[in-house]
Design a protein around this motif. Structure first.
Motif, PDB file in Angstrom:
ATOM      1  N   LEU A  23      35.386   1.092   5.316  1.00  0.00           N
ATOM      2  CA  LEU A  23      34.593   2.206   5.831  1.00  0.00           C
ATOM      3  C   LEU A  23      33.592   1.690   6.856  1.00  0.00           C
ATOM      4  O   LEU A  23      33.120   0.555   6.737  1.00  0.00           O
ATOM      5  CB  LEU A  23      33.815   2.882   4.700  1.00  0.00           C
ATOM      6  N   GLU A  67      30.010   5.845   7.319  1.00  0.00           N
ATOM      7  CA  GLU A  67      30.856   6.447   6.280  1.00  0.00           C
ATOM      8  C   GLU A  67      30.428   5.974   4.893  1.00  0.00           C
ATOM      9  O   GLU A  67      30.361   6.772   3.942  1.00  0.00           O
ATOM     10  CB  GLU A  67      32.326   6.083   6.513  1.00  0.00           C
ATOM     11  N   PHE A 111      29.033   8.429   1.938  1.00  0.00           N
ATOM     12  CA  PHE A 111      29.715   8.481   0.651  1.00  0.00           C
ATOM     13  C   PHE A 111      28.779   8.074  -0.491  1.00  0.00           C
ATOM     14  O   PHE A 111      28.674   8.779  -1.499  1.00  0.00           O
ATOM     15  CB  PHE A 111      30.966   7.602   0.665  1.00  0.00           C
ATOM     16  N   LEU A 143      35.540  12.564   4.742  1.00  0.00           N
ATOM     17  CA  LEU A 143      35.767  11.115   4.836  1.00  0.00           C
ATOM     18  C   LEU A 143      37.190  10.835   4.327  1.00  0.00           C
ATOM     19  O   LEU A 143      37.380  10.434   3.179  1.00  0.00           O
ATOM     20  CB  LEU A 143      34.744  10.353   3.981  1.00  0.00           C
TER      21      LEU A 143
END
Length: 193
Positions: free
Chosen positions: A15, A19, A23, A118
């Motif tokens: 990621l 991101e 998350f 995502l």
């Protein structure tokens, strides 16, 4: 606080920094005292959790009052009742802290948000689900085809950190045997040495 979670995610998928932050910000941090429950039978499981400290047991109590431990979860492991979480139905399981513990929890709504925004997160959970299926399949085969002694020896070899942190009763419940039978197995092994 989230460093262990980030390392676990990075071990499965790649990621960007942004991101990863988006998350990880979906998770709620929670401390759980020893002998407290994250989930009780009859409740709907509203989380998937990542253990950053401590030890949990996931178990069911059968009609005779015997505990059947499905699995234990320590640092760097994920924990949930996937059936209850996915179907939003009452759980048949208990998730109890064996030690003072810390977890990061993500709700179904936030997990769905991550899937939508995502896309790599779906791969993360797919990979983890596959690993879980493999482990459960192997455990079922072992329970059907191996003796209690060989199952205990393999458990002790594969998870030495559990042997040091669990009581004989908890290990016996995982293996599907009585505490007395486990004690006899341990005596037999000690005698062989």
């Amino acid at each position: 606080m989230t460093e262990l979670l980030k390392q676990n995610i990075a071990a499965h998928i790649s990621l960007s920094e942004n991101e990863m932050e988006v998350f990880c910000n979906l998770f709620e941090y929670k401390t759980i005292r020893k002998k407290s429950f994250l989930l009780r039978e009859g409740e709907v499981c509203k989380f998937e959790g990542f253990v950053t400290k401590g030890l949990f047991r996931v178990y069911h109590i059968d009609q005779n009052g015997f505990e059947q431990v499905l699995y234990f979860a320590i640092e760097n492991w994920w924990i949930t009742d996937i059936d209850s979480f996915t179907t939003e139905t009452p759980s048949q399981l208990f998730i109890e802290a064996i030690e003072d513990s810390e977890v990061f929890l993500i709700s179904k709504k936030d997990k769905e948000f991550a899937y939508a925004n995502l896309p790599k997160i779906e791969k993360l959970f797919r990979v983890m689900t596959q690993k879980t299926h493999i482990a459960l399949q192997r455990r079922m085969i072992d329970n059907l085809s191996k003796t209690a002694e060989s199952r205990y020896l393999e458990f002790a070899e594969k998870y030495p950190q559990f042997i040091q942190r669990l009581s004989n009763i908890q290990v016996a419940a995982y293996l599907g045997i009585t505490n007395v039978f486990l004690s006899n197995i341990r005596k037999k092994i000690a005698f062989k040495k």
